[in-house]
Motif scaffolding. Structure first.
Motif, PDB file in Angstrom:
ATOM      1  N   ILE A  48      78.364  37.411  -8.880  1.00 24.35           N
ATOM      2  CA  ILE A  48      77.451  38.286  -9.973  1.00 24.35           C
ATOM      3  C   ILE A  48      76.639  38.644 -10.117  1.00 24.35           C
ATOM      4  CG2 ILE A  48      79.270  36.320 -11.144  1.00 24.35           C
ATOM      5  CD1 ILE A  48      76.911  34.830 -11.828  1.00 24.35           C
ATOM      6  N   TRP A  49      75.598  39.121 -11.034  1.00 23.97           N
ATOM      7  CA  TRP A  49      74.265  39.644 -11.151  1.00 23.97           C
ATOM      8  C   TRP A  49      73.824  38.268 -11.491  1.00 23.97           C
ATOM      9  CZ3 TRP A  49      72.544  44.816  -9.396  1.00 23.97           C
ATOM     10  CH2 TRP A  49      73.805  45.480  -9.835  1.00 23.97           C
ATOM     11  N   HIS A  50      72.222  38.728 -10.426  1.00 21.03           N
ATOM     12  CA  HIS A  50      71.522  36.899 -11.061  1.00 21.03           C
ATOM     13  C   HIS A  50      70.547  37.174 -10.247  1.00 21.03           C
ATOM     14  CE1 HIS A  50      73.077  36.954  -6.230  1.00 21.03           C
ATOM     15  NE2 HIS A  50      71.758  36.407  -6.532  1.00 21.03           N
ATOM     16  N   ALA A  51      69.523  36.396 -10.735  1.00 17.73           N
ATOM     17  CA  ALA A  51      67.811  36.480 -10.321  1.00 17.73           C
ATOM     18  C   ALA A  51      67.538  35.315  -9.389  1.00 17.73           C
ATOM     19  CB  ALA A  51      67.133  36.504 -11.379  1.00 17.73           C
ATOM     20  N   ASP A  52      67.000  34.885  -8.649  1.00 16.60           N
ATOM     21  CA  ASP A  52      66.848  33.798  -8.190  1.00 16.60           C
ATOM     22  C   ASP A  52      66.475  32.775  -8.378  1.00 16.60           C
ATOM     23  OD1 ASP A  52      68.732  34.747  -5.873  1.00 16.60           O
ATOM     24  OD2 ASP A  52      66.939  35.858  -4.738  1.00 16.60           O
ATOM     25  N   ASN A  53      65.476  33.402  -9.290  1.00 17.74           N
ATOM     26  CA  ASN A  53      64.251  32.228 -10.494  1.00 17.74           C
ATOM     27  C   ASN A  53      63.892  33.170 -11.178  1.00 17.74           C
ATOM     28  OD1 ASN A  53      62.282  30.419 -11.328  1.00 17.74           O
ATOM     29  ND2 ASN A  53      61.572  30.521  -8.766  1.00 17.74           N
ATOM     30  N   VAL A 115      62.487  42.527   1.085  1.00 17.07           N
ATOM     31  CA  VAL A 115      62.335  41.754   0.551  1.00 17.07           C
ATOM     32  C   VAL A 115      61.708  42.464  -0.839  1.00 17.07           C
ATOM     33  CG1 VAL A 115      59.906  40.921  -0.029  1.00 17.07           C
ATOM     34  CG2 VAL A 115      60.215  41.676   2.821  1.00 17.07           C
ATOM     35  N   TYR A 116      62.270  40.766  -2.206  1.00 22.16           N
ATOM     36  CA  TYR A 116      62.384  41.414  -3.718  1.00 22.16           C
ATOM     37  C   TYR A 116      61.808  40.594  -4.256  1.00 22.16           C
ATOM     38  CZ  TYR A 116      67.299  39.163  -2.755  1.00 22.16           C
ATOM     39  OH  TYR A 116      68.196  39.142  -2.742  1.00 22.16           O
ATOM     40  N   ASP A 117      61.040  40.789  -5.523  1.00 17.23           N
ATOM     41  CA  ASP A 117      60.839  39.415  -6.338  1.00 17.23           C
ATOM     42  C   ASP A 117      62.253  38.818  -6.710  1.00 17.23           C
ATOM     43  OD1 ASP A 117      59.785  38.066  -8.930  1.00 17.23           O
ATOM     44  OD2 ASP A 117      58.347  40.002  -8.749  1.00 17.23           O
ATOM     45  N   SER A 118      61.619  37.484  -6.696  1.00 24.03           N
ATOM     46  CA  SER A 118      62.753  36.500  -7.012  1.00 24.03           C
ATOM     47  C   SER A 118      63.251  36.738  -8.305  1.00 24.03           C
ATOM     48  CB  SER A 118      62.581  35.146  -6.611  1.00 24.03           C
ATOM     49  OG  SER A 118      62.718  34.940  -5.299  1.00 24.03           O
ATOM     50  N   ARG A 119      62.819  37.393  -9.422  1.00 24.07           N
ATOM     51  CA  ARG A 119      63.025  37.601 -10.375  1.00 24.07           C
ATOM     52  C   ARG A 119      63.848  38.214 -11.122  1.00 24.07           C
ATOM     53  NH1 ARG A 119      57.131  37.882 -13.044  1.00 24.07           N
ATOM     54  NH2 ARG A 119      57.320  39.271 -11.959  1.00 24.07           N
ATOM     55  N   LEU A 120      64.270  39.249  -9.850  1.00 25.48           N
ATOM     56  CA  LEU A 120      64.766  40.761  -9.814  1.00 25.48           C
ATOM     57  C   LEU A 120      66.556  40.412 -10.025  1.00 25.48           C
ATOM     58  CD1 LEU A 120      63.899  44.062  -9.960  1.00 25.48           C
ATOM     59  CD2 LEU A 120      64.968  44.178  -7.199  1.00 25.48           C
ATOM     60  N   GLU A 158      74.172  34.868 -19.057  1.00 26.59           N
ATOM     61  CA  GLU A 158      73.438  36.059 -19.645  1.00 26.59           C
ATOM     62  C   GLU A 158      73.614  37.216 -18.662  1.00 26.59           C
ATOM     63  OE1 GLU A 158      70.267  34.510 -22.091  1.00 26.59           O
ATOM     64  OE2 GLU A 158      71.520  33.568 -23.724  1.00 26.59           O
ATOM     65  N   VAL A 159      72.264  36.973 -18.053  1.00 22.06           N
ATOM     66  CA  VAL A 159      72.141  37.488 -16.455  1.00 22.06           C
ATOM     67  C   VAL A 159      73.565  38.244 -16.064  1.00 22.06           C
ATOM     68  CG1 VAL A 159      71.463  38.172 -14.105  1.00 22.06           C
ATOM     69  CG2 VAL A 159      69.730  36.870 -16.259  1.00 22.06           C
ATOM     70  N   ARG A 160      74.697  37.684 -16.144  1.00 23.14           N
ATOM     71  CA  ARG A 160      75.384  38.016 -15.528  1.00 23.14           C
ATOM     72  C   ARG A 160      76.949  38.768 -16.130  1.00 23.14           C
ATOM     73  NH1 ARG A 160      81.409  34.436 -14.985  1.00 23.14           N
ATOM     74  NH2 ARG A 160      82.303  35.788 -14.296  1.00 23.14           N
ATOM     75  N   VAL A 161      76.198  38.956 -17.754  1.00 20.64           N
ATOM     76  CA  VAL A 161      77.338  39.634 -18.568  1.00 20.64           C
ATOM     77  C   VAL A 161      76.530  40.507 -18.959  1.00 20.64           C
ATOM     78  CG1 VAL A 161      77.759  40.055 -21.397  1.00 20.64           C
ATOM     79  CG2 VAL A 161      77.991  37.650 -20.052  1.00 20.64           C
ATOM     80  N   VAL A 162      75.001  41.031 -18.647  1.00 19.65           N
ATOM     81  CA  VAL A 162      73.898  41.807 -19.115  1.00 19.65           C
ATOM     82  C   VAL A 162      73.526  42.761 -18.113  1.00 19.65           C
ATOM     83  CG1 VAL A 162      72.031  42.507 -19.752  1.00 19.65           C
ATOM     84  CG2 VAL A 162      72.571  40.910 -21.247  1.00 19.65           C
ATOM     85  N   GLY A 163      73.445  42.149 -16.505  1.00 16.89           N
ATOM     86  CA  GLY A 163      73.450  43.143 -16.191  1.00 16.89           C
ATOM     87  C   GLY A 163      74.742  43.843 -14.925  1.00 16.89           C
ATOM     88  N   ARG A 164      75.727  43.024 -15.630  1.00 17.63           N
ATOM     89  CA  ARG A 164      77.291  44.061 -15.366  1.00 17.63           C
ATOM     90  C   ARG A 164      77.255  45.300 -15.927  1.00 17.63           C
ATOM     91  NH1 ARG A 164      82.813  40.769 -15.987  1.00 17.63           N
ATOM     92  NH2 ARG A 164      82.084  41.143 -13.914  1.00 17.63           N
ATOM     93  N   ILE A 165      76.528  45.359 -17.562  1.00 21.69           N
ATOM     94  CA  ILE A 165      76.560  46.949 -18.727  1.00 21.69           C
ATOM     95  C   ILE A 165      75.336  46.773 -18.154  1.00 21.69           C
ATOM     96  CG2 ILE A 165      75.893  47.062 -20.960  1.00 21.69           C
ATOM     97  CD1 ILE A 165      76.939  44.107 -21.712  1.00 21.69           C
ATOM     98  N   LEU A 166      74.361  46.625 -17.353  1.00 19.08           N
ATOM     99  CA  LEU A 166      73.462  47.451 -17.122  1.00 19.08           C
ATOM    100  C   LEU A 166      73.766  48.728 -15.794  1.00 19.08           C
ATOM    101  CD1 LEU A 166      70.194  45.485 -17.751  1.00 19.08           C
ATOM    102  CD2 LEU A 166      71.067  48.058 -18.538  1.00 19.08           C
ATOM    103  N   GLY A 167      74.818  47.316 -14.806  1.00 19.75           N
ATOM    104  CA  GLY A 167      74.974  47.893 -13.445  1.00 19.75           C
ATOM    105  C   GLY A 167      76.530  49.567 -14.242  1.00 19.75           C
ATOM    106  N   LEU A 168      76.744  49.493 -14.959  1.00 20.11           N
ATOM    107  CA  LEU A 168      77.702  49.944 -16.193  1.00 20.11           C
ATOM    108  C   LEU A 168      76.813  51.618 -15.928  1.00 20.11           C
ATOM    109  CD1 LEU A 168      80.882  47.832 -17.271  1.00 20.11           C
ATOM    110  CD2 LEU A 168      80.885  49.359 -15.307  1.00 20.11           C
ATOM    111  N   LEU A 169      76.235  50.727 -16.754  1.00 24.50           N
ATOM    112  CA  LEU A 169      75.320  51.836 -17.690  1.00 24.50           C
ATOM    113  C   LEU A 169      74.722  53.144 -16.415  1.00 24.50           C
ATOM    114  CD1 LEU A 169      74.019  50.390 -20.588  1.00 24.50           C
ATOM    115  CD2 LEU A 169      75.119  52.256 -20.219  1.00 24.50           C
ATOM    116  N   SER A 170      73.863  52.287 -15.633  1.00 29.43           N
ATOM    117  CA  SER A 170      73.278  53.203 -14.138  1.00 29.43           C
ATOM    118  C   SER A 170      74.627  53.969 -13.465  1.00 29.43           C
ATOM    119  CB  SER A 170      72.602  51.909 -13.524  1.00 29.43           C
ATOM    120  OG  SER A 170      73.011  51.243 -12.814  1.00 29.43           O
TER     121      SER A 170
END
Length: 179
Positions: A48-53, A115-120, A158-170
């Motif tokens: 699922i779409w997620h952020a590490d922190n 390497v990426y920001d853990s909030r990404l 919330e990140v899971r659902v919004v991430g899925r929507i953003l992934g589809l839109l992108s």
């Protein structure tokens, strides 16, 4: 380590300085918050779409095997780390549009580093191979006063659902013809 200190110097300068703004020594320290070996077996489904922190931190992925489109690379949603900071939704949406949508880094080989920001917001893609595993070492550096995950179960959903929507839109956005 230089990259880690530079990142935290920009995002958490109070822990890099000798003293806090109040004039006392800071108790917050950079620490290795997570170190895990991730093995994605053949046939694995995407994460699922997620952020590490939700607070500033760095995630470092080191592949032990070749990571290409077949074995499920890590997909990133550029700019989504701004959701958690003062830039908010507008900054995150602007960065995502500028980038052209969700991004998969180029193929990685053993010895490369991502390497990426853990909030990404990100996710490991599914492994569509017949007999190859994806093996990566995932480490995360955080600050002791903002340990991971920094998110409640509701925020993760919330990140899971919004991430899925953003992934589809992108995906739709990147498929549009370029003028």
């Amino acid at each position: 380590m230089h990259l880690i200190y530079r990142y935290f110097g920009e995002h958490r300068p109070e822990i890099m300085a000798a003293t806090c703004p109040e004039g006392r020594l800071s108790d917050a320290r950079i620490f290795l918050a997570e170190c895990q070996l991730l093995v994605t077996d053949p046939g694995a489904v995407p994460q699922i779409w997620h952020a590490d922190n939700l607070k500033p931190g760095l995630t470092v992925l080191v592949p032990f095997t070749d990571v290409d489109a077949e074995v499920g690379p890590t997909e990133l949603l550029p700019g989504t780390h701004h959701f958690a900071d003062s830039g908010g939704v507008a900054a995150a949406a602007a960065a995502l549009l500028r980038s052209g949508g969700a991004r998969t880094p180029p193929p990685l080989s053993p010895g490369d580093v991502l390497v990426y920001d853990s909030r990404l917001w990100h996710r490991g893609m599914g492994n569509g191979s017949i007999g190859r595993c994806r093996v990566v070492l995932a480490t995360r550096f955080d600050v002791s006063d903002t340990p991971p995950p920094g998110a409640t179960l509701l925020q993760t959903q919330e990140v899971r659902v919004v991430g899925r929507i953003l992934g589809l839109l992108s995906s739709v956005y990147s498929a549009l013809p370029v003028p």
